[in-house]
Motif scaffolding. Sequence first.
Motif: not given
Length: 294
Positions: A43-47, A53-54, A58-61, A258-259
């Motif tokens: 549920x996180x964007x690779x960008x 870092x993992x 944040x970065x939910x999508x 990997x996402x």
Amino acid sequence: MTTAVSPRRRRPVRPARVVLHVFLGTVAVGWLFPLLWAVLTSFRSYQYTAVHGYVSFGGWTIDNYVTAWQTAEFGKHFLNSVYITVPAVLLTLFLASCVAFVIARFSWKLNIALLGLFTAANLLPQQSLLIPLFRMFTEIPLPLWMSDSELLYDSYWGLILVNVAFQCGFCVFVLSNYMKALPHELYEAAMVDGASVWRQYWQVTMPLCRPALAALATLEVTWIYNEFFWATVLMRSGDKFPVTSSLNNLRGQFFTDNNLVSAGSVLVAIPTLVIFFLLQKQFVRGLTLGASKG
């Protein structure tokens, strides 16, 4: 007149019990951590993860799921998995139940040897048969209506037969032990009524083995559906790959998101989770029935 109710005494907390609970909790967390981490990553964007870092928040999508479904063509490959899994499971349970019935209900010289043969087959690493099986599959012809390659290689039939061959041993072992626990009086009464061997198997034994068959069906669907090795080796047409092998479509030649792979893995795992929860009661019942029989 009222009677005094004595307070319930609490069991003392023993150090061994605390250690046991800590151990079980640690094992549970260690077992669930990869799954939960994959779901979180999906549920996180690779960008975002590439910058922060993992180990961040944040970065939910949900774009990873949309992209994975379209890129890997999961809709088509899910059907391929159905074409392979359903016949393989049904054929495995039918053949295993036939062999188990013979082992459990008839006394003959090769009874134990036959059971040992099927059980020993589970101890053989499947990878050790890669070369002979590959050569055999490339030389066995099939009619065009069964395989467009006109060979057992690169056909659904090849994967079905491989899975049936490797899964029958375990099912025979479980079902034979289950059938041995059934009362012999049932078969004596059936023989008095003139029931043939087939009727004893189909109308007496199989209805009583439904819990065991449900438990085995749940396990077999999970194992055959998740099978990756033989589909990669014995298939060359990408359109025929089962859904697990189609995860390779999410890998690039020089870069892997990997996402995106995590989202694809979650999508692939959903059918097995649904089947397990639908058959959970039958699965647990099939594993526990006969546990207290002496």
